[in-house]
Design a protein around this motif. Structure first.
Motif, mmCIF file in Angstrom:
data_model
loop_
_atom_site.group_PDB
_atom_site.id
_atom_site.type_symbol
_atom_site.label_atom_id
_atom_site.label_comp_id
_atom_site.label_asym_id
_atom_site.label_seq_id
_atom_site.Cartn_x
_atom_site.Cartn_y
_atom_site.Cartn_z
ATOM 1 N N ASN A 99 6.313 2.239 9.611
ATOM 2 C CA ASN A 99 5.330 1.772 10.592
ATOM 3 C C ASN A 99 3.953 2.386 10.350
ATOM 4 O OD1 ASN A 99 6.152 4.352 11.460
ATOM 5 N ND2 ASN A 99 5.713 3.876 13.590
ATOM 6 N N VAL A 100 3.903 3.577 9.740
ATOM 7 C CA VAL A 100 2.615 4.196 9.380
ATOM 8 C C VAL A 100 1.882 3.333 8.350
ATOM 9 C CG1 VAL A 100 1.558 6.208 8.264
ATOM 10 C CG2 VAL A 100 3.399 6.524 9.921
ATOM 11 N N LEU A 101 2.655 2.624 7.537
ATOM 12 C CA LEU A 101 2.078 1.838 6.447
ATOM 13 C C LEU A 101 1.883 0.371 6.788
ATOM 14 C CD1 LEU A 101 4.390 3.259 3.629
ATOM 15 C CD2 LEU A 101 2.129 4.090 4.288
ATOM 16 N N THR A 102 2.749 -0.196 7.634
ATOM 17 C CA THR A 102 2.750 -1.647 7.838
ATOM 18 C C THR A 102 2.384 -2.103 9.242
ATOM 19 O OG1 THR A 102 5.111 -1.727 8.416
ATOM 20 C CG2 THR A 102 4.537 -1.870 6.066
ATOM 21 N N GLU A 103 2.271 -1.170 10.182
ATOM 22 C CA GLU A 103 1.917 -1.546 11.555
ATOM 23 C C GLU A 103 0.586 -0.942 11.987
ATOM 24 O OE1 GLU A 103 5.212 -0.486 14.100
ATOM 25 O OE2 GLU A 103 6.666 -1.420 12.768
ATOM 26 N N ILE A 104 0.475 0.360 11.887
ATOM 27 C CA ILE A 104 -0.726 1.065 12.365
ATOM 28 C C ILE A 104 -2.017 0.553 11.725
ATOM 29 C CG2 ILE A 104 -1.882 3.320 12.357
ATOM 30 C CD1 ILE A 104 0.865 4.566 12.945
ATOM 31 N N PRO A 105 -2.047 0.246 10.407
ATOM 32 C CA PRO A 105 -3.313 -0.218 9.816
ATOM 33 C C PRO A 105 -3.855 -1.515 10.412
ATOM 34 C CG PRO A 105 -1.812 0.519 8.102
ATOM 35 C CD PRO A 105 -1.015 0.465 9.367
ATOM 36 N N HIS A 106 -3.013 -2.276 11.108
ATOM 37 C CA HIS A 106 -3.468 -3.541 11.685
ATOM 38 C C HIS A 106 -4.143 -3.364 13.043
ATOM 39 C CE1 HIS A 106 -1.599 -5.738 8.487
ATOM 40 N NE2 HIS A 106 -0.393 -5.317 8.798
ATOM 41 N N MET A 115 -1.929 -1.709 0.795
ATOM 42 C CA MET A 115 -1.717 -2.626 -0.322
ATOM 43 C C MET A 115 -2.264 -2.084 -1.647
ATOM 44 S SD MET A 115 -0.231 -5.180 1.231
ATOM 45 C CE MET A 115 -0.486 -6.802 0.528
ATOM 46 N N LYS A 116 -3.185 -1.118 -1.568
ATOM 47 C CA LYS A 116 -3.814 -0.626 -2.791
ATOM 48 C C LYS A 116 -3.565 0.855 -3.075
ATOM 49 C CE LYS A 116 -7.720 -3.879 -2.435
ATOM 50 N NZ LYS A 116 -9.196 -3.976 -2.288
ATOM 51 N N ASP A 117 -3.446 1.666 -2.028
ATOM 52 C CA ASP A 117 -3.459 3.121 -2.208
ATOM 53 C C ASP A 117 -2.084 3.772 -2.268
ATOM 54 O OD1 ASP A 117 -6.237 3.010 -2.115
ATOM 55 O OD2 ASP A 117 -6.302 3.333 0.055
ATOM 56 N N ILE A 118 -1.045 3.050 -1.839
ATOM 57 C CA ILE A 118 0.274 3.650 -1.657
ATOM 58 C C ILE A 118 1.307 2.980 -2.551
ATOM 59 C CG2 ILE A 118 2.084 4.180 0.042
ATOM 60 C CD1 ILE A 118 -0.664 5.493 0.574
ATOM 61 N N GLN A 119 2.272 3.766 -3.032
ATOM 62 C CA GLN A 119 3.438 3.182 -3.675
ATOM 63 C C GLN A 119 4.706 3.814 -3.091
ATOM 64 O OE1 GLN A 119 4.188 4.045 -7.871
ATOM 65 N NE2 GLN A 119 2.605 5.619 -7.869
ATOM 66 N N PRO A 120 5.646 2.978 -2.622
ATOM 67 C CA PRO A 120 6.910 3.501 -2.108
ATOM 68 C C PRO A 120 7.824 3.878 -3.272
ATOM 69 C CG PRO A 120 6.905 1.113 -1.981
ATOM 70 C CD PRO A 120 5.549 1.517 -2.505
ATOM 71 N N SER A 300 14.857 -0.856 -6.754
ATOM 72 C CA SER A 300 13.924 -0.536 -7.831
ATOM 73 C C SER A 300 12.526 -0.346 -7.255
ATOM 74 C CB SER A 300 13.905 -1.662 -8.863
ATOM 75 O OG SER A 300 13.308 -2.831 -8.310
ATOM 76 N N LEU A 301 11.644 0.244 -8.047
ATOM 77 C CA LEU A 301 10.262 0.423 -7.607
ATOM 78 C C LEU A 301 9.609 -0.920 -7.301
ATOM 79 C CD1 LEU A 301 9.113 3.212 -10.084
ATOM 80 C CD2 LEU A 301 9.502 3.461 -7.623
ATOM 81 N N GLN A 302 9.902 -1.916 -8.106
ATOM 82 C CA GLN A 302 9.333 -3.245 -7.884
ATOM 83 C C GLN A 302 9.844 -3.846 -6.576
ATOM 84 O OE1 GLN A 302 10.147 -6.090 -10.975
ATOM 85 N NE2 GLN A 302 8.777 -7.638 -10.150
ATOM 86 N N GLU A 303 11.132 -3.711 -6.310
ATOM 87 C CA GLU A 303 11.701 -4.245 -5.068
ATOM 88 C C GLU A 303 11.115 -3.544 -3.847
ATOM 89 O OE1 GLU A 303 16.174 -5.566 -6.589
ATOM 90 O OE2 GLU A 303 15.785 -3.488 -6.021
ATOM 91 N N LEU A 304 10.961 -2.237 -3.925
ATOM 92 C CA LEU A 304 10.382 -1.482 -2.816
ATOM 93 C C LEU A 304 8.952 -1.931 -2.531
ATOM 94 C CD1 LEU A 304 11.637 2.084 -3.765
ATOM 95 C CD2 LEU A 304 12.232 0.875 -1.661
ATOM 96 N N ASN A 305 8.186 -2.106 -3.585
ATOM 97 C CA ASN A 305 6.796 -2.506 -3.434
ATOM 98 C C ASN A 305 6.686 -3.905 -2.828
ATOM 99 O OD1 ASN A 305 3.982 -1.705 -3.992
ATOM 100 N ND2 ASN A 305 3.984 -3.506 -5.319
ATOM 101 N N HIS A 309 5.057 -4.748 0.943
ATOM 102 C CA HIS A 309 3.922 -5.671 1.066
ATOM 103 C C HIS A 309 4.285 -6.889 1.917
ATOM 104 C CE1 HIS A 309 1.315 -4.091 -2.512
ATOM 105 N NE2 HIS A 309 1.695 -3.145 -1.679
ATOM 106 N N ALA A 310 5.525 -7.363 1.804
ATOM 107 C CA ALA A 310 5.956 -8.499 2.624
ATOM 108 C C ALA A 310 5.954 -8.124 4.106
ATOM 109 C CB ALA A 310 7.347 -8.954 2.195
ATOM 110 N N GLU A 311 6.409 -6.924 4.415
ATOM 111 C CA GLU A 311 6.415 -6.459 5.798
ATOM 112 C C GLU A 311 4.989 -6.297 6.321
ATOM 113 O OE1 GLU A 311 7.832 -2.497 8.276
ATOM 114 O OE2 GLU A 311 9.000 -3.102 6.528
ATOM 115 N N TYR A 312 4.114 -5.778 5.491
ATOM 116 C CA TYR A 312 2.709 -5.611 5.869
ATOM 117 C C TYR A 312 2.080 -6.970 6.209
ATOM 118 C CZ TYR A 312 -2.234 -4.250 5.420
ATOM 119 O OH TYR A 312 -3.579 -4.034 5.649
ATOM 120 N N GLU A 313 2.290 -7.957 5.361
ATOM 121 C CA GLU A 313 1.701 -9.281 5.559
ATOM 122 C C GLU A 313 2.305 -9.973 6.784
ATOM 123 O OE1 GLU A 313 -0.850 -10.261 4.251
ATOM 124 O OE2 GLU A 313 -1.061 -9.488 2.225
ATOM 125 N N ARG A 314 3.605 -9.805 6.980
ATOM 126 C CA ARG A 314 4.241 -10.412 8.146
ATOM 127 C C ARG A 314 3.658 -9.847 9.433
ATOM 128 N NH1 ARG A 314 9.919 -8.869 10.967
ATOM 129 N NH2 ARG A 314 10.017 -10.616 12.406
#
Length: 326
Positions: A99-106, A115-120, A300-305, A309-314
């Motif tokens: 939620n720190v990454l996908t909710e609060i920024p909105h 979307m640019k600064d973080i990698q899970p 995988s790193l790709q799946e996590l990313n 991002h899908a959760e962020y956009e949703r």
């Protein structure tokens, strides 16, 4: 010592020194320096407990210190600033809920762009959302709760652990889809909101499983629905919103390890592997499940990313559609 032997040894030493210099700094990380693990929450909370479990196991696995550094405040912004200010060498990580990454920024200005600064790097444990109510409520299932709310228009409310979070989103969506008008009352966290619900001052709340589960088990809250497509193994007797005709109410947060997007790919993969090794240790998994987290499969790193991002956009779409403001 013969001169030829001395020269041979000197050449070997020079080759070893050159080889060490040739190894990238990222490849040498996690071998000879302490690892700093930031937590955007105070000591003692569930996120902090998870971080300390991971740190302890990583220390054992790596044979070097992993130090937890609590930096609460600013909706995670203080810890995130520290993460992004550190050298991107893999020595500074962060354990956080999504939620720190996908909710609060909105809903508030943040010093980072998810979307640019973080990698899970590893999703360790998931906490699904659950709709809970005061034990004194006459409604004992979701259908009767909706009927009860409609019979008392404008008089009932729902609590959330903060405006602009999934706890808020779920209430807005059910209000619209079920034709209710429960008023939203935000709180600074789950604990104060749950106190009001258990006391009967507020009828219901959409909360994370981790904080509500102990109260449900103690009979201090009654659960109505789990916000996911499938039932939770921690509350198998409680139906999902999807089962009851509301598939759009599907919210959960995972807690795991993230790093700066500038951390090199080889280092990110190394941390990914180490974090998942620690997370799948039976003792760690047992403790996480006792806290109310569900174990998650290795991704995988790709799946996590892609998932992040899908959760962020949703969530961005929900905030816009429901005109959600802080």
């Amino acid at each position: 010592m013969p001169e030829a032997t001395f020269r041979t040894r000197l050449r070997r030493a020079a080759l070893v020194a050159f080889a060490c210099l040739a190894v990238p700094a990222s490849a040498m990380a996690w071998n000879n320096k302490p690892v700093r693990m930031l937590v955007p929450a105070p000591a003692g909370g569930t996120m902090d407990v998870m971080a300390r479990l991971m740190a302890e196991q990583l220390s054992t696995d790596l044979g070097q210190p992993v130090v937890v550094d609590n930096k609460p405040g600013g909706g995670g912004a203080i810890a995130m600033t520290a993460l992004l200010s550190a050298p991107p060498d893999g020595q500074t990580l962060m354990v956080t809920a999504t939620n720190v990454l996908t909710e609060i920024p909105h809903i508030q200005k943040t010093p980072y762009d998810t979307m640019k600064d973080i990698q899970p790097l590893a999703a360790v444990g998931r906490s699904r959302m659950v709709l809970v109510g005061a034990p004194t409520l006459p409604a004992k299932d979701l259908k009767s709760l909706i009927t009860y709310a409609k019979a008392h228009p404008g008089k009932l409310s729902f609590a959330s652990y903060s405006a602009g979070t999934a706890s808020h989103y779920a209430g807005a969506i059910l209000n619209q889809e079920a034709g209710m008008d429960l008023q939203h009352i935000p709180f600074p966290g789950s604990s104060p909101a749950l106190t009001q619900v258990m006391g009967g001052q507020i009828p219901v709340m959409y909360d994370g499983m981790v904080t509500s589960l102990p109260m449900i088990r103690a009979g201090k809250l009654q659960p109505y629905a789990v916000a996911s497509k499938t039932r939770s193994p921690l509350l198998p007797q409680v139906p999902t919103f999807a089962e009851q005709g509301y598939p759009d109410i599907d919210f959960s947060n995972w807690v795991g390890v993230i790093a700066s997007a500038k951390v090199p790919a080889d280092m990110a993969q190394k941390i990914h592997d180490a974090a998942y090794k620690a997370a799948t240790n039976p003792k760690v998994r047992e403790r996480l499940e006792a806290l109310g987290y569900e174990a998650m499969p290795v991704q995988s790193l790709q799946e996590l990313n892609q998932s992040l991002h899908a959760e962020y956009e949703r969530n961005a779409g929900i905030v816009k559609a429901f005109h959600i403001r802080p």
